[in-house]
Scaffold this motif. Sequence first.
Motif, mmCIF file in Angstrom:
data_model
loop_
_atom_site.group_PDB
_atom_site.id
_atom_site.type_symbol
_atom_site.label_atom_id
_atom_site.label_comp_id
_atom_site.label_asym_id
_atom_site.label_seq_id
_atom_site.Cartn_x
_atom_site.Cartn_y
_atom_site.Cartn_z
ATOM 1 N N PRO A 217 0.862 -1.289 -0.049
ATOM 2 C CA PRO A 217 -0.004 0.200 -0.014
ATOM 3 C C PRO A 217 0.863 1.160 0.040
ATOM 4 N N GLU A 218 1.740 1.289 0.776
ATOM 5 C CA GLU A 218 2.778 2.423 0.720
ATOM 6 C C GLU A 218 3.232 2.827 -0.541
ATOM 7 N N LEU A 219 3.797 1.881 -1.405
ATOM 8 C CA LEU A 219 4.181 1.774 -2.777
ATOM 9 C C LEU A 219 3.092 2.682 -3.785
ATOM 10 N N ILE A 220 1.833 2.214 -3.543
ATOM 11 C CA ILE A 220 0.890 2.707 -4.101
ATOM 12 C C ILE A 220 0.394 4.100 -3.845
ATOM 13 N N LYS A 221 0.315 4.238 -2.533
ATOM 14 C CA LYS A 221 0.070 5.659 -2.012
ATOM 15 C C LYS A 221 1.198 6.646 -2.380
ATOM 16 N N GLY A 222 2.490 6.279 -2.567
ATOM 17 C CA GLY A 222 3.342 7.338 -3.099
ATOM 18 C C GLY A 222 3.314 7.347 -4.626
ATOM 19 N N PHE A 223 3.004 6.351 -5.467
ATOM 20 C CA PHE A 223 2.581 6.651 -6.695
ATOM 21 C C PHE A 223 1.424 7.433 -7.021
ATOM 22 N N GLY A 224 0.378 7.415 -6.263
ATOM 23 C CA GLY A 224 -0.802 8.292 -6.396
ATOM 24 C C GLY A 224 -0.343 9.693 -6.067
ATOM 25 N N ALA A 225 0.287 9.976 -5.078
ATOM 26 C CA ALA A 225 1.053 11.141 -4.932
ATOM 27 C C ALA A 225 1.640 11.869 -5.921
ATOM 28 N N LEU A 226 2.547 10.931 -6.698
ATOM 29 C CA LEU A 226 3.310 11.330 -7.765
ATOM 30 C C LEU A 226 2.561 11.703 -8.963
ATOM 31 N N SER A 227 1.430 10.946 -9.099
ATOM 32 C CA SER A 227 0.230 11.314 -10.339
ATOM 33 C C SER A 227 -0.389 12.353 -10.041
ATOM 34 N N ARG A 228 -0.716 12.711 -8.863
ATOM 35 C CA ARG A 228 -1.523 13.853 -8.559
ATOM 36 C C ARG A 228 -0.723 15.016 -8.792
ATOM 37 N N GLY A 229 0.411 14.752 -8.281
ATOM 38 C CA GLY A 229 1.582 16.044 -8.337
ATOM 39 C C GLY A 229 1.704 16.329 -9.744
ATOM 40 N N ALA A 230 1.952 15.420 -10.555
ATOM 41 C CA ALA A 230 2.198 15.629 -12.110
ATOM 42 C C ALA A 230 0.810 16.309 -12.751
ATOM 43 N N ALA A 231 -0.212 15.920 -12.193
ATOM 44 C CA ALA A 231 -1.448 16.546 -12.795
ATOM 45 C C ALA A 231 -1.925 17.863 -12.340
ATOM 46 N N THR A 232 -1.098 18.241 -11.393
ATOM 47 C CA THR A 232 -1.407 19.907 -10.876
ATOM 48 C C THR A 232 -0.349 20.778 -11.360
ATOM 49 N N THR A 233 -0.720 21.303 -12.451
ATOM 50 C CA THR A 233 0.282 22.206 -13.326
ATOM 51 C C THR A 233 -0.590 23.670 -13.151
ATOM 52 N N LYS A 234 0.305 24.752 -13.467
ATOM 53 C CA LYS A 234 -0.073 25.933 -13.686
ATOM 54 C C LYS A 234 0.024 26.283 -15.134
ATOM 55 N N HIS A 235 0.557 25.772 -15.747
ATOM 56 C CA HIS A 235 0.767 26.259 -17.276
ATOM 57 C C HIS A 235 0.516 25.495 -18.483
ATOM 58 N N LEU A 236 0.153 24.035 -17.935
ATOM 59 C CA LEU A 236 -0.290 22.948 -19.161
ATOM 60 C C LEU A 236 -1.708 22.835 -18.882
ATOM 61 N N ASP A 237 -2.600 22.681 -20.017
ATOM 62 C CA ASP A 237 -3.859 22.340 -19.621
ATOM 63 C C ASP A 237 -3.939 20.653 -19.594
ATOM 64 N N ALA A 238 -5.005 20.107 -19.353
ATOM 65 C CA ALA A 238 -4.956 18.534 -19.255
ATOM 66 C C ALA A 238 -5.001 18.034 -20.333
ATOM 67 N N LYS A 239 -5.481 18.571 -21.549
ATOM 68 C CA LYS A 239 -5.258 17.930 -22.909
ATOM 69 C C LYS A 239 -3.786 17.919 -23.179
ATOM 70 N N THR A 240 -3.048 18.874 -23.160
ATOM 71 C CA THR A 240 -1.643 19.003 -23.456
ATOM 72 C C THR A 240 -0.969 17.768 -22.425
#
Length: 119
Positions: free
Chosen positions: A29-52
Amino acid sequence: MTADTRIEDWDHYSAALRERGKEFTALHPELIKGFGALSRGAATTKHLDAKTREFIALAVAVTTKCQGCIDAHARKAKAAGATKEEIAEALGVAVALNAGAALTYSFHVMDALDGTGQG
């Protein structure tokens, strides 16, 4: 494509992958928790839209040959409004970069040959 590499039913593949993900989550579970945090972090951007972001994700998925990534990000790209034409152009960049990488690594082969007295 051969039968070994072609996925005939992407919905079935996606469902099976989610089930495997649940099994793996229970085991680590800790690995998946970390992977989820990484994915959420990558999806949280200020300059790129979701499509890009999804164009980038699909190009990387193709170059890393990740079928699960292809499944997930094709769905997300479609949900973000990406057209097949736009996706094809983004994938064209991935194809060109892979060809460029092969060309560049070919130069390394020539260097290796020169360095081993084979040239």
